[in-house]
Every structure is written in C-alpha cells, then in structure tokens.
Motif scaffolding. Structure first.
Motif, PDB file in Angstrom:
ATOM      1  N   GLN A 159       0.823  -1.196   0.000  1.00  0.00           N
ATOM      2  CA  GLN A 159       0.000   0.000   0.000  1.00  0.00           C
ATOM      3  C   GLN A 159       0.861   1.253   0.000  1.00  0.00           C
ATOM      4  O   GLN A 159       2.004   1.250   0.446  1.00  0.00           O
ATOM      5  CB  GLN A 159      -0.938   0.014   1.206  1.00  0.00           C
ATOM      6  N   GLY A 160       0.286   2.316  -0.511  1.00  0.00           N
ATOM      7  CA  GLY A 160       0.999   3.587  -0.559  1.00  0.00           C
ATOM      8  C   GLY A 160       0.056   4.732  -0.296  1.00  0.00           C
ATOM      9  O   GLY A 160      -1.103   4.536   0.108  1.00  0.00           O
ATOM     10  N   TRP A 161       0.543   5.955  -0.524  1.00  0.00           N
ATOM     11  CA  TRP A 161      -0.232   7.165  -0.285  1.00  0.00           C
ATOM     12  C   TRP A 161      -0.548   7.843  -1.601  1.00  0.00           C
ATOM     13  O   TRP A 161       0.257   7.847  -2.537  1.00  0.00           O
ATOM     14  CB  TRP A 161       0.545   8.124   0.614  1.00  0.00           C
ATOM     15  N   LEU A 162      -1.715   8.455  -1.662  1.00  0.00           N
ATOM     16  CA  LEU A 162      -2.127   9.216  -2.824  1.00  0.00           C
ATOM     17  C   LEU A 162      -1.745  10.676  -2.595  1.00  0.00           C
ATOM     18  O   LEU A 162      -2.162  11.287  -1.609  1.00  0.00           O
ATOM     19  CB  LEU A 162      -3.638   9.095  -3.035  1.00  0.00           C
ATOM     20  N   ILE A 163      -0.946  11.231  -3.498  1.00  0.00           N
ATOM     21  CA  ILE A 163      -0.568  12.639  -3.393  1.00  0.00           C
ATOM     22  C   ILE A 163      -0.851  13.313  -4.726  1.00  0.00           C
ATOM     23  O   ILE A 163      -0.846  12.687  -5.783  1.00  0.00           O
ATOM     24  CB  ILE A 163       0.917  12.822  -3.006  1.00  0.00           C
ATOM     25  N   LYS A 164      -1.137  14.613  -4.666  1.00  0.00           N
ATOM     26  CA  LYS A 164      -1.383  15.405  -5.875  1.00  0.00           C
ATOM     27  C   LYS A 164      -0.429  16.586  -5.872  1.00  0.00           C
ATOM     28  O   LYS A 164      -0.285  17.286  -4.865  1.00  0.00           O
ATOM     29  CB  LYS A 164      -2.833  15.890  -5.930  1.00  0.00           C
ATOM     30  N   VAL A 165       0.217  16.808  -7.009  1.00  0.00           N
ATOM     31  CA  VAL A 165       1.241  17.846  -7.128  1.00  0.00           C
ATOM     32  C   VAL A 165       0.899  18.748  -8.305  1.00  0.00           C
ATOM     33  O   VAL A 165       0.494  18.275  -9.368  1.00  0.00           O
ATOM     34  CB  VAL A 165       2.639  17.221  -7.336  1.00  0.00           C
ATOM     35  N   GLU A 166       1.059  20.048  -8.100  1.00  0.00           N
ATOM     36  CA  GLU A 166       0.851  21.019  -9.175  1.00  0.00           C
ATOM     37  C   GLU A 166       2.068  21.913  -9.292  1.00  0.00           C
ATOM     38  O   GLU A 166       2.637  22.348  -8.285  1.00  0.00           O
ATOM     39  CB  GLU A 166      -0.385  21.875  -8.900  1.00  0.00           C
ATOM     40  N   GLU A 167       2.481  22.180 -10.528  1.00  0.00           N
ATOM     41  CA  GLU A 167       3.620  23.070 -10.764  1.00  0.00           C
ATOM     42  C   GLU A 167       3.112  24.493 -10.932  1.00  0.00           C
ATOM     43  O   GLU A 167       2.196  24.758 -11.713  1.00  0.00           O
ATOM     44  CB  GLU A 167       4.396  22.643 -12.013  1.00  0.00           C
ATOM     45  N   SER A 168       3.698  25.432 -10.187  1.00  0.00           N
ATOM     46  CA  SER A 168       3.282  26.826 -10.250  1.00  0.00           C
ATOM     47  C   SER A 168       3.966  27.524 -11.409  1.00  0.00           C
ATOM     48  O   SER A 168       4.853  26.980 -12.067  1.00  0.00           O
ATOM     49  CB  SER A 168       3.605  27.542  -8.934  1.00  0.00           C
TER      50      SER A 168
END
Length: 389
Positions: A94-103
């Motif tokens: 299992q892992g973690w869900l992450i969301k990344v946005e570039e500015s």
C-alpha cells in the motif's frame, strides 16, 4: 547462459530509443538518474514540449485577461520498506495518494487529492521536506488540468512591479482536458477542451487565440475525459460520444442511459468506461454571463449514485452493484479509480466525492453516506512522506 551485461554498458544507440518509449515524466527522471550516459541520452524536456502553466484562449473573447492551463498530477507513493507502513496490519504494497501542481514560478504545490486545497500548515516545514526516492516507488496515476489567470497585488516597487503574484480560477469552468499529454508531447499536437458549468463545450489547439464552440454551444454536456487516446463526452441523457478533433463532430458511442440522475460522471477503470449517475435533491440551475462568470448557481445536495459500465461489444449499459476492492473518486478537476489494496485511506465499493466543498463517502452496498473528517490531514501526509526519507 550468455555473459551478464551491466545496464550502464548498454549500446549508446539504444538509450534514446528506450528513453523515448517512456510515457511519464517520473519514468524519464528515473531513467536519467541511472548514470551520466543515460542522462545525456535523453532530455528532461524535449524541444517544443508544453511547459505548464501555458497560455490558452480565455473563455470570453471580450476579456482582456490571459488565461493559463495548469497541470496537476496524481501519484501513488509506495514505501519499499515494509517498516514504513502506517500500521503493522497494513500491507507493505500500500501507498499514499498525493497530488502535485507546478506553479508559474516552477515551484511544486502539494494539494489534498480530493478537495485540491493546498497543504500549507504543518508541524513540519515543507521547505525542509526531502524524499529519498531509493526508499519509495512513485507511480503516476492520472493528470488533471485547471484553467486560471494570474494577477499581481500589493504596493508597487520603484521598478513599477507589484510585490505579490497570485492567481484566481476562472469561475464557470467545470473541467479542462488536454491530449496528448505524455513526456514526449509536442506543443503543436496539443488539443484542449473546456467544459463549462452550464454544459457548453469549447475547443482550442495550442496557440489558438479563441475557443471554438462545439455543437454550436449546445448546453448539454456533463463530463469529458480522455479514454483510449480519444476525447469522450457524456450528455445529460447519459449518451456517450467521442469527438473528432479535426471536424469537431460528435459520434455517438453508447445508447442513452436508463438512469434518471441529475448529473453524469465519466470514469475509466481497468480499461472499461463507467458512468456514475448522481442523484440530487433538486434541479441544477446554472447561468453564465458573457464573461463566463456564474450568475445563478443552485447547488442541490447529492442523495445517491448508480454505477453503470459500458459493454462495448454489445453496446449496452450494465448496472454495477459492487465495485469490489475498487473505489471511485470525483474531484473537481478529474475523476479516477483506485485499488484499495494499493492505497491507504480508501475503502472498497465506495464513491468519494465533493459536495459543497466537503468530502463525502457513498457506500454502494448499503447506500449510506458519511462525511470524511480527517483532522490533522496535513501532518499525516507530511509525516508519511518524511518517514520515507
């Protein structure tokens, strides 16, 4: 048995071929990190690739503002060491869900995966957060796009520049999608569709000055996704169509849906196309002015869901009564499916969705609702990431 050859000793002429077969930016980064010869064989950003955020036509042709397409990426971050699991009962897979946005300055923003709120406050300083990628595996799940404009605020300096740059999302926009969107996409190939809250759909190629209306601005569409390399839309009768980008003609792909819900969502899962039919306690009433700002916006509450899978071979909808260990998530920028065996924090046979900016969970088995209250979310995410270092 043949002689064993080190990866770093592969023929140099093979390296660019291998590198250009990689679809995601994470895989390109991984490839380039093997050794110096691999790094120099494959560029990080190919020539003429779109760099986010990039300028796109403003929804209103009369607006003097410039709008920009920003990209967000959903990743599954999985520890390679079982001891990093949150609890002993958790699977090491299992892992973690992450969301990344570039500015626009090139910095990365960490967002809450469903609500898209930027994670700011934390007992840990994000500037000191470091990840050791040798101890974790990053898998790209999907991408999402948002349409916004940037502006500056604050007192002007002697150079005539404002001190603070910020941005604002364009109200009235329901969703923005782009294709192709891989590590090797050329900007000239990019096609962009913008779906508005009132159901209208606009189209632009990279570099266009204005959006072109699709289907004569007929306000009937609920959702749009990229499925099997093609744009698909669903209207409010549950008819799914694919769009011919050269002519902007719609080609019907499915029969009408028998469901009578008030809003339809498209989700891809396991290579199949699903429609989530959302039932509401009232009628949605949305009206946009000439600047695509919301003038009247009635937000009824969600009271239920039905899930349908399209049987492409027989051309019919099949109602799904159980999702098994899968969960569907409806964010305000994308919809996606996850395996609960691979992620912490998700339960199978559930639909996670936003309603009045709050996150709720719908249990498909007993038709119950639960508000997702996760106090200390910021700290939990940073704790998890830091313990991978």
């Amino acid at each position: 048995m043949g002689e064993r050859v080190e990866w770093s000793d592969l023929p140099k002429e093979l390296l660019p071929i291998i590198g250009k077969s990689l679809e995601t930016r994470v895989d390109v980064l991984r490839f380039r990190s093997v050794c110096s010869s691999w790094r120099f064989s494959t560029p990080l950003f190919p020539a003429n690739s779109p760099r986010f955020p990039f300028k796109v036509p403003h929804p209103s042709s009369s607006s003097s503002r410039s709008s920009y397409l920003c990209q967000r990426t959903l990743y599954r971050l999985q520890p390679l060491n079982a001891s990093t699991a949150i609890s002993s009962s958790s699977s090491s897979n299992q892992g973690w869900l992450i969301k990344v946005e570039e500015s626009n300055s090139g910095e990365l923003r960490l967002l809450e995966p469903l609500s898209n709120r930027q994670i700011r406050s934390s007992p840990l300083d994000p500037k000191t957060l470091k990840l050791n990628l040798l101890n974790c595996r990053i898998v790209e799940l999907t991408k999402a796009c948002v349409l916004s404009f940037f502006y500056t605020v604050g007192p002007r300096s002697e150079a005539g520049r404002n001190h603070v740059s910020t941005r604002k999302f364009i109200t009235g926009v329901n969703k923005a999608v782009m294709f192709p969107n891989s590590a090797w996409t050329s900007a000239d190939e990019c096609a962009i569709f913008v779906l508005f809250l009132d159901g209208k759909l606009g189209f632009a190629k990279y570099g266009n000055e204005e959006l072109t209306p699709v289907n004569d601005w007929s306000p009937e569409f609920d959702d749009i996704i990229v499925y099997k390399g093609q744009f698909y839309v669903v209207d409010r009768l549950g008819i799914v169509s694919w769009i011919d980008c050269s002519s902007l003609k719609l080609v019907q792909f499915s029969p009408p849906l028998c469901g009578l819900g008030g809003q339809k969502h498209l989700v891809e899962s396991g290579g199949a196309l699903y429609v989530l039919d959302r039932y509401l306690d009232g009628e949605r009433r949305i009206q946009l002015d000439n600047n695509f700002s919301v003038r009247v916006h009635n937000c009824p509450k969600t009271v239920g869901f039905q899930v349908y899978r399209l049987d492409e071979e027989w051309g019919q909808w099949i109602r799904e009564k159980s999702l098994g260990d899968k969960a569907f998530a409806l964010s305000d920028d994308c919809s996606f499916s996850v395996s609960t065996r691979e992620l912490f924090g998700f339960e199978g046979n559930r639909i996670y969705f936003l309603d009045s900016a709050e996150i709720y969970v719908f249990n498909l088995e007993d038709r119950s609702f639960k508000e997702l209250v996760r106090p200390g979310d910021d700290f939990a995410i940073f704790w998890a990431l830091t313990n991978l270092a």
